[in-house]
Structure formats: C-alpha cells, structure tokens
Design a protein around this motif. Structure first.
Motif, PDB file in Angstrom:
ATOM      1  N   ARG A 192     116.782  59.775  57.780  1.00  0.00           N
ATOM      2  CA  ARG A 192     115.936  60.773  57.129  1.00  0.00           C
ATOM      3  C   ARG A 192     116.563  62.143  57.325  1.00  0.00           C
ATOM      4  O   ARG A 192     116.608  62.660  58.456  1.00  0.00           O
ATOM      5  N   LEU A 193     117.042  62.723  56.254  1.00  0.00           N
ATOM      6  CA  LEU A 193     117.764  63.986  56.306  1.00  0.00           C
ATOM      7  C   LEU A 193     116.891  65.079  56.907  1.00  0.00           C
ATOM      8  O   LEU A 193     115.748  65.254  56.549  1.00  0.00           O
ATOM      9  N   GLY A 194     117.486  65.809  57.859  1.00  0.00           N
ATOM     10  CA  GLY A 194     116.773  66.887  58.514  1.00  0.00           C
ATOM     11  C   GLY A 194     116.053  66.450  59.773  1.00  0.00           C
ATOM     12  O   GLY A 194     115.744  67.278  60.629  1.00  0.00           O
ATOM     13  N   TYR A 195     115.786  65.136  59.912  1.00  0.00           N
ATOM     14  CA  TYR A 195     115.115  64.609  61.094  1.00  0.00           C
ATOM     15  C   TYR A 195     115.990  63.627  61.861  1.00  0.00           C
ATOM     16  O   TYR A 195     115.715  63.329  63.023  1.00  0.00           O
ATOM     17  N   GLU A 196     117.032  63.125  61.233  1.00  0.00           N
ATOM     18  CA  GLU A 196     117.912  62.156  61.877  1.00  0.00           C
ATOM     19  C   GLU A 196     119.356  62.426  61.478  1.00  0.00           C
ATOM     20  O   GLU A 196     119.642  62.832  60.353  1.00  0.00           O
ATOM     21  N   ASP A 197     120.253  62.204  62.434  1.00  0.00           N
ATOM     22  CA  ASP A 197     121.671  62.381  62.169  1.00  0.00           C
ATOM     23  C   ASP A 197     122.432  61.449  63.103  1.00  0.00           C
ATOM     24  O   ASP A 197     121.826  60.734  63.907  1.00  0.00           O
ATOM     25  N   ARG A 230     106.899  62.965  65.773  1.00  0.00           N
ATOM     26  CA  ARG A 230     107.904  62.476  66.716  1.00  0.00           C
ATOM     27  C   ARG A 230     109.144  63.350  66.655  1.00  0.00           C
ATOM     28  O   ARG A 230     109.367  64.084  65.688  1.00  0.00           O
ATOM     29  N   PRO A 231     109.967  63.317  67.707  1.00  0.00           N
ATOM     30  CA  PRO A 231     111.126  64.210  67.753  1.00  0.00           C
ATOM     31  C   PRO A 231     112.226  63.750  66.802  1.00  0.00           C
ATOM     32  O   PRO A 231     112.315  62.559  66.468  1.00  0.00           O
ATOM     33  N   PRO A 232     113.081  64.668  66.371  1.00  0.00           N
ATOM     34  CA  PRO A 232     114.246  64.258  65.586  1.00  0.00           C
ATOM     35  C   PRO A 232     115.178  63.406  66.432  1.00  0.00           C
ATOM     36  O   PRO A 232     115.139  63.441  67.670  1.00  0.00           O
ATOM     37  N   LEU A 233     116.030  62.635  65.765  1.00  0.00           N
ATOM     38  CA  LEU A 233     116.874  61.643  66.430  1.00  0.00           C
ATOM     39  C   LEU A 233     118.334  61.870  66.115  1.00  0.00           C
ATOM     40  O   LEU A 233     118.707  62.055  64.961  1.00  0.00           O
ATOM     41  N   LEU A 234     119.155  61.833  67.152  1.00  0.00           N
ATOM     42  CA  LEU A 234     120.604  61.872  66.990  1.00  0.00           C
ATOM     43  C   LEU A 234     121.154  60.562  67.522  1.00  0.00           C
ATOM     44  O   LEU A 234     121.064  60.277  68.720  1.00  0.00           O
ATOM     45  N   PHE A 235     121.706  59.739  66.625  1.00  0.00           N
ATOM     46  CA  PHE A 235     122.239  58.439  67.012  1.00  0.00           C
ATOM     47  C   PHE A 235     123.707  58.541  67.407  1.00  0.00           C
ATOM     48  O   PHE A 235     124.485  59.274  66.777  1.00  0.00           O
ATOM     49  N   LEU A 236     124.105  57.794  68.431  1.00  0.00           N
ATOM     50  CA  LEU A 236     125.506  57.592  68.780  1.00  0.00           C
ATOM     51  C   LEU A 236     125.874  56.223  68.236  1.00  0.00           C
ATOM     52  O   LEU A 236     125.359  55.205  68.699  1.00  0.00           O
ATOM     53  N   ARG A 240     115.337  69.027  40.157  1.00  0.00           N
ATOM     54  CA  ARG A 240     115.507  67.670  40.700  1.00  0.00           C
ATOM     55  C   ARG A 240     115.960  67.723  42.150  1.00  0.00           C
ATOM     56  O   ARG A 240     116.984  68.310  42.490  1.00  0.00           O
ATOM     57  N   ALA A 241     115.178  67.106  43.053  1.00  0.00           N
ATOM     58  CA  ALA A 241     115.562  67.015  44.456  1.00  0.00           C
ATOM     59  C   ALA A 241     116.661  65.970  44.610  1.00  0.00           C
ATOM     60  O   ALA A 241     116.625  64.910  43.981  1.00  0.00           O
ATOM     61  N   LEU A 242     117.638  66.274  45.448  1.00  0.00           N
ATOM     62  CA  LEU A 242     118.734  65.357  45.708  1.00  0.00           C
ATOM     63  C   LEU A 242     118.471  64.643  47.031  1.00  0.00           C
ATOM     64  O   LEU A 242     118.300  65.281  48.068  1.00  0.00           O
ATOM     65  N   CYS A 243     118.440  63.329  46.996  1.00  0.00           N
ATOM     66  CA  CYS A 243     118.197  62.546  48.207  1.00  0.00           C
ATOM     67  C   CYS A 243     119.548  62.260  48.864  1.00  0.00           C
ATOM     68  O   CYS A 243     120.257  61.332  48.466  1.00  0.00           O
ATOM     69  N   LEU A 244     119.917  63.073  49.849  1.00  0.00           N
ATOM     70  CA  LEU A 244     121.249  63.003  50.442  1.00  0.00           C
ATOM     71  C   LEU A 244     121.186  62.489  51.874  1.00  0.00           C
ATOM     72  O   LEU A 244     120.243  62.777  52.614  1.00  0.00           O
ATOM     73  N   THR A 245     122.203  61.733  52.277  1.00  0.00           N
ATOM     74  CA  THR A 245     122.366  61.359  53.676  1.00  0.00           C
ATOM     75  C   THR A 245     122.907  62.576  54.434  1.00  0.00           C
ATOM     76  O   THR A 245     123.412  63.524  53.817  1.00  0.00           O
ATOM     77  N   PRO A 246     122.848  62.582  55.766  1.00  0.00           N
ATOM     78  CA  PRO A 246     123.419  63.713  56.512  1.00  0.00           C
ATOM     79  C   PRO A 246     124.888  63.973  56.190  1.00  0.00           C
ATOM     80  O   PRO A 246     125.304  65.130  56.059  1.00  0.00           O
ATOM     81  N   ALA A 247     125.685  62.920  56.056  1.00  0.00           N
ATOM     82  CA  ALA A 247     127.105  63.120  55.744  1.00  0.00           C
ATOM     83  C   ALA A 247     127.276  63.727  54.354  1.00  0.00           C
ATOM     84  O   ALA A 247     128.110  64.613  54.146  1.00  0.00           O
ATOM     85  N   GLU A 248     126.481  63.256  53.388  1.00  0.00           N
ATOM     86  CA  GLU A 248     126.555  63.813  52.036  1.00  0.00           C
ATOM     87  C   GLU A 248     126.124  65.275  52.026  1.00  0.00           C
ATOM     88  O   GLU A 248     126.731  66.100  51.342  1.00  0.00           O
TER      89      GLU A 248
END
Length: 239
Positions: free
Chosen positions: A107-112, A87-93, A163-171
């Motif tokens: 989901r980082l990299g697929y949603e913002d 499915r396509p990446p998502l940009l929320f308003l 160690r992978a860091l699980c970050l939000t888009p803002a982080e």
C-alpha cells in the motif's frame, strides 16, 4: 551484515518516533537498533513474528521494520489488512526471491521495502519517507508537476489529470526521479541507484519502466520516453 557494518548513519533524522524491529537475526537486529537510535528514534525489537504481532497489538509504534523472510509472514500479511490509520506503516526487509509476492500488494505511502542484504542509508531513507507520509509537515500548495501529471510527496500519491495512478513504491520513486529531472535523460544506472539504492540488471529496470509507462501514458500525450542506448526521460517531445 557487511553492508550494514561498513556504512555510518547520517545525522539524526528522527524526533523520538517509536520503531519496532522484527528480525530473527540477532546480529542484524542489534545493528538496526543501534543505527536507528543514533538517527534519533526510539527502538524496540522482537526476534519472532509472533512476538512482533503481540507487541503491535499491545503497544503503539510509529513504524514497524519487518523481515519478510520470517516463516509466519502469511499470517502477518492477513492481520495487517486493517485501516491504515489504525496501524503503523511497515518497512519490509525482503529477499529478491520474495519480491514478486510482496511488492504488488504493498500500500503506497503506508508500506515500502528494502532488499536484503540491507543498506543502512536505504533503511533510513525509506523509514523517514514512511514516517513523513504518516503525518509530519502540512501539505504545501505547490506540488511537483509536469503538465497534467501531479505528485503529492506527502501522501505518496500521483495523478494524471483527474485519474489517480495506482503505483507501487518502486514505481512512485521512479516517477518522482523522472519528474525531478524532467526533460533530462537518466541512465539505467542512475535510475537503479535511486529506486533500489543499488545497481540492478537492466532487465529489471526495463520491466519497471514498462509498468510505469502503462499507467502514466494510458492517454496522450505520452510523457515517458526512451533514448536508445542512453536511458529514459520524462517530458513532452517537440512537435
């Protein structure tokens, strides 16, 4: 609306990628369509969540811009939990009051997301980032790094050592900004403008830095530091 009207889009960024805009405000929808088309994208629109979901199921899109204030958001959120490759990446308003529900699940990299009232420059930047992460240029050997901290700006992933860091888009945007300015102190205003595209209260920045610090500095040496009265910086303090 006013912020959309007062900003002119930058030079074309797209290469004919297909974007679906799902917003229930006809005025905002029209402005987004015109701006994204001028930026080099092909744009379709839906005014309801149901119409948007039907279009996603029927047609192929490279990115979906979705108004998080639509009443059927919960149904859409459940439906989007399929494999990212399908499915396509998502940009929320998103409105500020909905961020606490929306952001932790991204989901980082697929949603913002961008915060309403949206700014055209921020929409274009976030859209370009999501489309690039979806599959544009090939990865390069040299990735931004500091010590054992490494960022992959094509996959929007970060790691500290193994160690992978699980970050939000803002982080991720905050860490990216700190790393790009390693060993330089960044003010809260500078950080706010880079992460959100607008000024935010100091408390919001402090909470964001605290969350990122817990993830990055889980082991020694600590990399994120506070310069009281001035701001924050990334680096190893002198011994």
């Amino acid at each position: 609306m006013r912020s959309l009207l007062t900003e002119k889009p930058a030079s074309p960024r797209g290469n004919g990628q297909r974007i679906l805009v799902v917003v229930d405000d006809p005025g905002v929808t029209e402005l987004l369509i015109v701006t994204l088309q001028l930026a080099g994208y092909q744009v379709a629109a839906a005014l309801t969540g149901a119409e948007g979901m039907a279009r996603i199921a029927r047609d192929r899109y490279d990115l979906v811009v979705w108004d998080a204030g639509l009443p059927d958001l919960e149904q859409f959120v459940r439906g989007r939990r399929i494999a990212p490759a399908d499915r396509p990446p998502l940009l929320f308003l998103a409105g500020c009051d909905s961020l606490h529900d929306l952001v932790p699940d991204l989901r980082l990299g697929y949603e913002d997301y961008v915060v309403k009232p949206v700014r055209i420059v921020e929409v274009l930047d976030r859209a370009q980032g999501l489309l690039r992460g979806r599959g544009g240029p090939e990865r390069h050997e040299g990735m931004p790094c500091y010590g054992d901290l490494v960022l992959d700006d094509f996959a929007f992933q970060a790691r500290r050592g193994s160690r992978a860091l699980c970050l939000t888009p803002a982080e991720y945007r905050l860490l990216q900004h700190l790393l790009a300015n390693a060993e330089r102190v960044l003010s809260k205003e500078q950080i706010s403008r880079h992460v959100w595209g607008e000024f935010r209260a100091h408390g919001a920045i402090e909470k964001l830095v605290a969350r990122l610090r817990r993830k990055v500095d889980h082991e020694e040496p600590a990399l994120i530091h506070t310069r009281r009265g001035f701001g924050y910086w990334l680096g190893c303090p002198p011994r």
